[in-house]
Design a protein around this motif. Structure first.
Motif, PDB file in Angstrom:
ATOM      1  N   MET A   1     -42.274  20.682 -17.931  1.00  0.00           N
ATOM      2  CA  MET A   1     -41.182  21.148 -16.699  1.00  0.00           C
ATOM      3  C   MET A   1     -41.259  20.063 -15.713  1.00  0.00           C
ATOM      4  SD  MET A   1     -39.992  24.712 -14.701  1.00  0.00           S
ATOM      5  CE  MET A   1     -39.778  25.606 -16.362  1.00  0.00           C
ATOM      6  N   ASN A   2     -40.068  19.448 -15.122  1.00  0.00           N
ATOM      7  CA  ASN A   2     -40.307  18.279 -14.528  1.00  0.00           C
ATOM      8  C   ASN A   2     -39.559  18.775 -13.187  1.00  0.00           C
ATOM      9  OD1 ASN A   2     -40.802  15.904 -13.237  1.00  0.00           O
ATOM     10  ND2 ASN A   2     -38.900  14.991 -13.724  1.00  0.00           N
TER      11      ASN A   2
ATOM     12  N   LEU B   1     -51.860  19.496 -11.396  1.00  0.00           N
ATOM     13  CA  LEU B   1     -50.659  20.059 -11.127  1.00  0.00           C
ATOM     14  C   LEU B   1     -49.664  18.711 -11.506  1.00  0.00           C
ATOM     15  CD1 LEU B   1     -50.702  22.203  -7.954  1.00  0.00           C
ATOM     16  CD2 LEU B   1     -50.431  23.160 -10.418  1.00  0.00           C
ATOM     17  N   LYS B   2     -50.064  17.633 -11.118  1.00  0.00           N
ATOM     18  CA  LYS B   2     -49.174  16.375 -11.352  1.00  0.00           C
ATOM     19  C   LYS B   2     -49.069  16.316 -12.913  1.00  0.00           C
ATOM     20  CE  LYS B   2     -48.744  11.625 -10.474  1.00  0.00           C
ATOM     21  NZ  LYS B   2     -49.539  10.250  -9.680  1.00  0.00           N
TER      22      LYS B   2
ATOM     23  N   PRO C   1     -45.034  18.566  -8.462  1.00  0.00           N
ATOM     24  CA  PRO C   1     -45.657  17.644  -7.300  1.00  0.00           C
ATOM     25  C   PRO C   1     -45.983  18.698  -6.282  1.00  0.00           C
ATOM     26  CG  PRO C   1     -43.243  18.080  -7.314  1.00  0.00           C
ATOM     27  CD  PRO C   1     -43.669  18.817  -8.622  1.00  0.00           C
ATOM     28  N   THR C   2     -46.789  18.052  -5.479  1.00  0.00           N
ATOM     29  CA  THR C   2     -47.668  18.509  -4.399  1.00  0.00           C
ATOM     30  C   THR C   2     -47.582  17.548  -3.278  1.00  0.00           C
ATOM     31  OG1 THR C   2     -49.768  17.949  -5.094  1.00  0.00           O
ATOM     32  CG2 THR C   2     -48.826  20.232  -5.663  1.00  0.00           C
ATOM     33  N   ALA C   3     -47.736  18.036  -1.945  1.00  0.00           N
ATOM     34  CA  ALA C   3     -47.978  17.059  -0.745  1.00  0.00           C
ATOM     35  C   ALA C   3     -48.993  17.673   0.298  1.00  0.00           C
ATOM     36  CB  ALA C   3     -46.758  16.949  -0.229  1.00  0.00           C
TER      37      ALA C   3
ATOM     38  N   ILE D   1     -44.950  27.244 -11.924  1.00  0.00           N
ATOM     39  CA  ILE D   1     -45.718  26.715 -10.675  1.00  0.00           C
ATOM     40  C   ILE D   1     -46.992  27.575 -10.441  1.00  0.00           C
ATOM     41  CG2 ILE D   1     -46.076  26.007  -8.227  1.00  0.00           C
ATOM     42  CD1 ILE D   1     -42.984  25.154  -8.465  1.00  0.00           C
ATOM     43  N   THR D   2     -46.643  28.893 -10.209  1.00  0.00           N
ATOM     44  CA  THR D   2     -47.676  29.945  -9.865  1.00  0.00           C
ATOM     45  C   THR D   2     -48.498  30.299 -10.875  1.00  0.00           C
ATOM     46  OG1 THR D   2     -46.024  31.538 -10.266  1.00  0.00           O
ATOM     47  CG2 THR D   2     -45.979  30.822  -8.119  1.00  0.00           C
TER      48      THR D   2
END
Length: 364
Positions: free
Chosen positions: A1-2, A298-299, A304-306, A356-357
């Motif tokens: 998944m993107n 995760l990447k 994506p994260t920040a 994500i979770t």
């Protein structure tokens, strides 16, 4: 998944027809600078926030500068603020040759700790600049009480909390002057740079209006040293359309945040909103150990994260002259080593959030 972190493209597509029409009108009328679109947007900002005066400007950074210039902040004056924030909060103070005085943050809200402010006040202190973080404001009631006791101004840096509330009152209408940003990635973002200054003081509003127009009181007559700090009419037209749907965007952001919190396992340190606040969820930020490894995993899964923010201001090279050192503000330093933001926007689906979770729960 993107997964898209901010989904800025969808933010345009959702209201494309209305935004295109508004932009076309500005272009057709050739009213690019301080045109009717700006006046209309400022009027609607007043209604939304509840302030007497809303003065748009070229960026959130310039909003802070305009606020301090209006308050006549001088070289050597001290302004108390948070070390855990984007550079603009401290940078604008230093730009005016005033001195940023940092005070550590609360561990749960990530905002400046009111209990530590009074110890930082000196005879040179002129203002307190509490900074909103990730969508919620600081304890403005407590900060205003301290400011009143010591006869200080309060400048609310609300770049991340436009639309949030504190004791039922909107952010940007909680102090002497409120400042916000309409940077594209903000909850209410334009298609470039933009910001606004808010006040209920007639004299301050008149001065800010002049300062953003090079200090003019009328064309080519200049009372103050000012700046070219106007909001482009095209950006005002875009924001005016987006503002119509902003309350619904806040509701959707709240749903995304609640879904995250519900699905993430209890051992993960999740964001906390204090009882007197509501948040607009500019970010959904958790705390993790071994952050870089978690981000890489995760990447690889398309998530994506920040990091907002990896180094507190007192340790930044540009503030070396203040002689800050590690250990000065331990909570800010710890949070900066652990904070990690997950995708946050009104368009995330339950399937995406679950994806994500589920992976985060496995990794952590």
């Amino acid at each position: 998944m993107n997964i898209d972190f901010a989904n800025l493209g969808l933010a345009y597509e959702e209201h494309k027809l209305a935004i295109d029409k508004a932009m076309s009108k500005v272009i057709k009328d050739s009213s690019f600078i301080m045109g009717p679109a700006v006046a209309d947007f400022e009027k609607n900002l007043n209604s939304f926030v509840g302030t007497k005066h809303s003065l748009t400007c070229s960026s959130g950074t310039d909003a802070l500068l305009l606020a301090m210039m209006a308050l006549n902040i001088q070289p050597g004056d001290e302004i108390i603020t948070s070390p855990f924030t984007f550079i603009a909060s401290g940078e604008t103070i230093a730009f005016l040759k005033a001195k940023p005085i940092f005070v550590d943050i609360e561990e749960n809200s990530f905002t400046i700790d009111p209990a530590k402010i009074e110890k930082a006040i000196t005879e040179k202190t002129k203002a307190i600049m509490p900074v909103s973080l990730f969508g919620q404001v600081a304890d403005m009631n407590a900060i205003n009480t301290i400011a009143k006791k010591h006869n200080l101004y309060v400048i609310e840096d609300a770049a991340q909390s436009f639309g949030a509330t504190h004791h039922g009152k909107r952010s940007c209408n909680l102090s002497t002057i409120g400042c916000t940003s309409f940077f594209p990635a903000k909850p209410l973002g334009c298609f470039g740079d933009g910001g606004a200054v808010f006040t209920n003081d007639d004299d301050l509003a008149e001065k800010i209006n002049s300062l953003r127009l090079h200090g003019q009181t009328k064309r080519y007559y200049h009372k103050y040293i000012g700046m070219g700090g106007r909001l482009d009419a095209l950006q005002a037209a875009i924001l005016n359309e987006k503002l119509k749907y902003y309350c619904n965007d806040i509701i959707r952001r709240q749903y995304v945040a609640e879904t995250y919190s519900r699905n993430l396992k209890s051992s993960i340190i999740k964001p906390k909103i204090t009882p007197e606040n509501t948040s607009v969820w500019a970010q959904y930020s958790i705390r993790v150990k071994d952050r870089e490894q978690v981000q890489e995993k995760l990447k690889s899964l398309g998530i994506p994260t920040a990091v907002h923010y990896p180094m507190p201001l007192h340790l930044q090279e540009c503030f070396q002259y203040l002689e800050g050192k590690k250990g000065d503000f331990p909570i800010a330093e710890q949070i900066s080593n652990e904070i990690m933001s997950l995708p946050m926007n009104p368009y995330l689906t339950e399937k995406q959030i679950y994806y994500i979770t589920e992976h985060l729960n496995t990794i952590l």
